[in-house]
Scaffold this motif. Structure first.
Motif, PDB file in Angstrom:
ATOM      1  N   GLU A  12     -63.473   0.560  22.805  1.00 40.37           N
ATOM      2  CA  GLU A  12     -61.995   0.282  22.552  1.00 40.37           C
ATOM      3  C   GLU A  12     -61.677  -0.872  21.449  1.00 40.37           C
ATOM      4  O   GLU A  12     -60.880  -0.130  20.413  1.00 40.37           O
ATOM      5  CB  GLU A  12     -61.269   0.059  23.867  1.00 40.37           C
ATOM      6  CG  GLU A  12     -59.630   0.147  23.473  1.00 40.37           C
ATOM      7  CD  GLU A  12     -59.287   1.672  23.230  1.00 40.37           C
ATOM      8  OE1 GLU A  12     -58.176   1.669  22.190  1.00 40.37           O
ATOM      9  OE2 GLU A  12     -60.049   2.564  23.296  1.00 40.37           O
ATOM     10  N   ASN A  13     -61.914  -1.696  21.707  1.00 41.11           N
ATOM     11  CA  ASN A  13     -61.459  -2.712  20.660  1.00 41.11           C
ATOM     12  C   ASN A  13     -62.190  -2.602  19.275  1.00 41.11           C
ATOM     13  O   ASN A  13     -61.623  -2.882  18.397  1.00 41.11           O
ATOM     14  CB  ASN A  13     -61.731  -4.258  21.083  1.00 41.11           C
ATOM     15  CG  ASN A  13     -60.855  -4.552  22.162  1.00 41.11           C
ATOM     16  OD1 ASN A  13     -59.460  -3.715  22.426  1.00 41.11           O
ATOM     17  ND2 ASN A  13     -60.980  -5.386  23.203  1.00 41.11           N
ATOM     18  N   VAL A  14     -63.376  -2.542  19.170  1.00 38.65           N
ATOM     19  CA  VAL A  14     -64.341  -2.672  17.787  1.00 38.65           C
ATOM     20  C   VAL A  14     -64.331  -1.377  17.191  1.00 38.65           C
ATOM     21  O   VAL A  14     -64.107  -1.317  16.062  1.00 38.65           O
ATOM     22  CB  VAL A  14     -65.659  -3.297  18.172  1.00 38.65           C
ATOM     23  CG1 VAL A  14     -66.562  -3.039  17.021  1.00 38.65           C
ATOM     24  CG2 VAL A  14     -65.899  -4.551  18.886  1.00 38.65           C
ATOM     25  N   GLU A  21     -63.768  -8.239  13.737  1.00 45.11           N
ATOM     26  CA  GLU A  21     -63.752  -9.648  13.787  1.00 45.11           C
ATOM     27  C   GLU A  21     -64.160 -10.195  15.268  1.00 45.11           C
ATOM     28  O   GLU A  21     -64.580 -11.432  15.757  1.00 45.11           O
ATOM     29  CB  GLU A  21     -62.369 -10.441  13.415  1.00 45.11           C
ATOM     30  CG  GLU A  21     -61.198  -9.863  14.258  1.00 45.11           C
ATOM     31  CD  GLU A  21     -60.464  -8.692  13.878  1.00 45.11           C
ATOM     32  OE1 GLU A  21     -59.726  -8.192  14.774  1.00 45.11           O
ATOM     33  OE2 GLU A  21     -61.093  -7.814  13.031  1.00 45.11           O
ATOM     34  N   GLU A  22     -64.190  -9.293  16.361  1.00 49.30           N
ATOM     35  CA  GLU A  22     -64.440  -9.346  17.883  1.00 49.30           C
ATOM     36  C   GLU A  22     -65.743  -9.204  18.213  1.00 49.30           C
ATOM     37  O   GLU A  22     -66.147  -9.395  19.152  1.00 49.30           O
ATOM     38  CB  GLU A  22     -63.495  -8.666  18.698  1.00 49.30           C
ATOM     39  CG  GLU A  22     -62.031  -9.104  18.621  1.00 49.30           C
ATOM     40  CD  GLU A  22     -61.182  -8.322  19.595  1.00 49.30           C
ATOM     41  OE1 GLU A  22     -61.651  -7.497  20.276  1.00 49.30           O
ATOM     42  OE2 GLU A  22     -59.768  -8.497  19.338  1.00 49.30           O
ATOM     43  N   LEU A  23     -66.662  -8.583  17.034  1.00 47.10           N
ATOM     44  CA  LEU A  23     -68.128  -8.654  17.483  1.00 47.10           C
ATOM     45  C   LEU A  23     -68.800  -9.451  18.028  1.00 47.10           C
ATOM     46  O   LEU A  23     -69.604  -9.433  19.148  1.00 47.10           O
ATOM     47  CB  LEU A  23     -68.848  -8.225  16.336  1.00 47.10           C
ATOM     48  CG  LEU A  23     -68.718  -6.632  15.766  1.00 47.10           C
ATOM     49  CD1 LEU A  23     -69.427  -6.570  14.024  1.00 47.10           C
ATOM     50  CD2 LEU A  23     -69.515  -5.780  16.620  1.00 47.10           C
ATOM     51  N   THR A  47     -74.070  -3.733  11.707  1.00 41.66           N
ATOM     52  CA  THR A  47     -73.169  -3.175  12.479  1.00 41.66           C
ATOM     53  C   THR A  47     -71.729  -3.167  12.012  1.00 41.66           C
ATOM     54  O   THR A  47     -70.862  -2.241  11.835  1.00 41.66           O
ATOM     55  CB  THR A  47     -73.174  -3.643  14.022  1.00 41.66           C
ATOM     56  OG1 THR A  47     -74.413  -3.102  14.237  1.00 41.66           O
ATOM     57  CG2 THR A  47     -72.154  -2.902  14.835  1.00 41.66           C
ATOM     58  N   LYS A  48     -71.391  -4.365  11.435  1.00 41.18           N
ATOM     59  CA  LYS A  48     -69.944  -4.565  10.938  1.00 41.18           C
ATOM     60  C   LYS A  48     -69.938  -3.940   9.638  1.00 41.18           C
ATOM     61  O   LYS A  48     -68.794  -3.341   9.455  1.00 41.18           O
ATOM     62  CB  LYS A  48     -69.729  -6.120  10.659  1.00 41.18           C
ATOM     63  CG  LYS A  48     -68.224  -6.728   9.917  1.00 41.18           C
ATOM     64  CD  LYS A  48     -68.313  -8.144   9.794  1.00 41.18           C
ATOM     65  CE  LYS A  48     -68.435  -8.777  10.970  1.00 41.18           C
ATOM     66  NZ  LYS A  48     -68.229 -10.408  10.577  1.00 41.18           N
TER      67      LYS A  48
END
Length: 138
Positions: A12-14, A21-23, A47-48
């Protein structure tokens, strides 16, 4: 959070909210992504970069259809809803809405994802953008 909740929150978030930035909240410093295309490093930075690249080409939403968790592993079956909004592999934005399916497999070290594998049906995406199949335009 248990491992299922971590995976759901990660998706959901990433992925859905594009909060790269939450990785570090989800991924181990020793994380390996076994599913990235050639040319991307198989670590958190790769991944980013992949999330940012796909986010420029598609508005996307990943929905978890099924989930199985055992010990330090979580397996999910997903549906992805995509809207082609930017260039993708030399195809300019078409505005097409595309639905595809896939799987993701996560391995944990304590409460962080250390390995990820994914298999997404990219043929559906490529064929829709190239105009060789029907899409789910709404």
């Amino acid at each position: 959070m248990n491992k299922k909740e971590i995976v759901l929150t990660f998706i959901e978030n990433v992925w859905n909210r594009n909060k790269v930035e939450e990785l570090e909240s989800y991924l181990s410093p020793h994380f390996v992504d076994h599913s990235l295309p050639k040319g991307f490093p198989n670590n958190m930075e790769g991944t980013k970069k992949w999330i940012k690249a796909t986010g420029m080409s598609f508005q996307h939403r990943t929905m978890v259809e099924d989930m199985i968790a055992e010990d330090n592993k979580v397996f999910i079956r997903i549906t992805m809803k995509l809207k082609h909004v930017g260039e993708w592999r030399n195809y300019p934005a078409t505005g097409l809405e595309i639905s595809t399916t896939g799987y993701r497999f996560f391995e944990f070290l304590e409460d962080k994802i250390i390995n990820q594998w994914a298999s997404i049906d990219g043929n559906v995406i490529e064929q829709a953008i190239a105009g060789t199949t029907h899409t789910c335009n709404k």
